[in-house]
Scaffold this motif. Sequence first.
Motif, PDB file in Angstrom:
ATOM      1  N   PRO A  48      19.141 -31.279 110.638  1.00  0.00           N
ATOM      2  CA  PRO A  48      19.910 -32.112 109.697  1.00  0.00           C
ATOM      3  C   PRO A  48      19.334 -33.515 109.544  1.00  0.00           C
ATOM      4  CG  PRO A  48      21.165 -31.687 111.712  1.00  0.00           C
ATOM      5  CD  PRO A  48      19.985 -30.779 111.719  1.00  0.00           C
ATOM      6  N   VAL A  51      16.603 -33.365 106.859  1.00  0.00           N
ATOM      7  CA  VAL A  51      17.114 -33.217 105.497  1.00  0.00           C
ATOM      8  C   VAL A  51      17.810 -34.506 105.035  1.00  0.00           C
ATOM      9  CG1 VAL A  51      18.536 -31.819 103.977  1.00  0.00           C
ATOM     10  CG2 VAL A  51      17.425 -30.751 105.943  1.00  0.00           C
ATOM     11  N   ILE A  52      18.604 -35.122 105.910  1.00  0.00           N
ATOM     12  CA  ILE A  52      19.298 -36.369 105.540  1.00  0.00           C
ATOM     13  C   ILE A  52      18.276 -37.480 105.244  1.00  0.00           C
ATOM     14  CG2 ILE A  52      20.804 -38.203 106.405  1.00  0.00           C
ATOM     15  CD1 ILE A  52      22.341 -36.016 107.939  1.00  0.00           C
ATOM     16  N   SER A  72      18.637 -37.649 114.810  1.00  0.00           N
ATOM     17  CA  SER A  72      19.561 -36.513 114.878  1.00  0.00           C
ATOM     18  C   SER A  72      19.551 -35.878 116.268  1.00  0.00           C
ATOM     19  CB  SER A  72      19.166 -35.474 113.820  1.00  0.00           C
ATOM     20  OG  SER A  72      20.098 -34.416 113.788  1.00  0.00           O
ATOM     21  N   PHE A 102      24.951 -28.172 114.676  1.00  0.00           N
ATOM     22  CA  PHE A 102      23.931 -29.011 114.043  1.00  0.00           C
ATOM     23  C   PHE A 102      22.991 -28.167 113.180  1.00  0.00           C
ATOM     24  CE2 PHE A 102      23.682 -33.510 115.512  1.00  0.00           C
ATOM     25  CZ  PHE A 102      24.855 -33.534 116.239  1.00  0.00           C
ATOM     26  N   LEU A 105      24.776 -27.202 110.048  1.00  0.00           N
ATOM     27  CA  LEU A 105      24.811 -28.352 109.134  1.00  0.00           C
ATOM     28  C   LEU A 105      23.456 -28.544 108.457  1.00  0.00           C
ATOM     29  CD1 LEU A 105      26.160 -30.938 108.017  1.00  0.00           C
ATOM     30  CD2 LEU A 105      25.375 -32.122 110.090  1.00  0.00           C
ATOM     31  N   GLY A 106      22.390 -28.411 109.227  1.00  0.00           N
ATOM     32  CA  GLY A 106      21.048 -28.565 108.667  1.00  0.00           C
ATOM     33  C   GLY A 106      20.748 -27.526 107.595  1.00  0.00           C
ATOM     34  N   LEU A 109      22.763 -28.371 104.404  1.00  0.00           N
ATOM     35  CA  LEU A 109      22.156 -29.485 103.674  1.00  0.00           C
ATOM     36  C   LEU A 109      20.846 -29.059 103.018  1.00  0.00           C
ATOM     37  CD1 LEU A 109      22.755 -32.389 106.244  1.00  0.00           C
ATOM     38  CD2 LEU A 109      23.922 -32.034 104.053  1.00  0.00           C
ATOM     39  N   LEU A 110      20.086 -28.189 103.706  1.00  0.00           N
ATOM     40  CA  LEU A 110      18.814 -27.720 103.159  1.00  0.00           C
ATOM     41  C   LEU A 110      19.035 -26.868 101.908  1.00  0.00           C
ATOM     42  CD1 LEU A 110      15.754 -27.709 103.675  1.00  0.00           C
ATOM     43  CD2 LEU A 110      16.070 -25.641 105.034  1.00  0.00           C
ATOM     44  N   THR A 113      19.975 -29.228  99.136  1.00  0.00           N
ATOM     45  CA  THR A 113      18.804 -30.014  98.711  1.00  0.00           C
ATOM     46  C   THR A 113      17.844 -29.175  97.883  1.00  0.00           C
ATOM     47  OG1 THR A 113      18.972 -31.322 100.736  1.00  0.00           O
ATOM     48  CG2 THR A 113      16.900 -31.434  99.539  1.00  0.00           C
TER      49      THR A 113
END
Length: 289
Positions: A48, A51-52, A72, A102, A105-106, A109-110, A113
């Motif tokens: 994450p 990606v963030i 992270s 985690f 979440l990653g 988000l990926l 994105t």
Amino acid sequence: MSFMLGSNLLWVLLSTIALGMAAGTVGCLSYWKKQSLMSDALAHAALPGVVIAFLIIGEKNGPLLIVGAAISAVVAALFIQWTVRSSRIHEDTAMGIVLSSFFGLGMMLLAITNRTANGSQSGLDGFIFGQAASMVRTDVYTMGILAILVLLVIGLGFKEWKIYLFDAQFASGLGLSTGAMNTLYTALLVLTIVVGIQAVGVILIAALLIIPAVTARYWTSSFSRMLVLSAIFGGGSGGIGTFVSSLSTGWPTGPFIVLAASTLFLISLFFGKDKGLALQYFYYKKVRS
């Protein structure tokens, strides 16, 4: 693999050998600290952050993405320590929670994105399984510095590490700060993970931290010899995996490095000098005869 005909093979080979040596050495600390799952949790927790960082800066800037991964992973390490201190949850359970949450979440988000116009071309997927073929000369320098730093930190403080890992209470009695040692251990672990994810990815870097240390355990009971053997097995896995993957186009380097490490483990499991199954078989056969 496209780099097989170019000089890039040399950079990738040197990078993965250096990474393997550093990961193998740090992995020994995790093994004796009984925190092998910690490396797996922090590796997955780095996703994450990558990606963030990309969402904030809007481009695939390698050093800044690595900084995001490091932040992270550190947050994940602090969360694990806080959970253990402030609740009755066991350490391995806290690591499992951090690993799954985690990484979930990653991945979320990926996926988000990759649906954007900029994200679809970002190539962030490479951080999951690694992009060793894209490594260049600067990566050799980075991983070489990492390997030297890890070997220096552990080599210069060998006695302190040994006392800290095998008897933390005795270490405190001698005036050794276990908090500082734990912080240094976590920093080495996070540094190795975030530097290594470009080569083998957030999923496979954990294998490079765990497998060489366990493999070395089958050859010796000595902590010092285990550190040396683990570095050799880690570096050897990196070199063998990279070379084999270069023999054909499209063969991914990260998985081949892990397969090389797993092969060395299986050989050690059966033929290891200290705990190998073959040695134990012949020993018990001799005792019974």
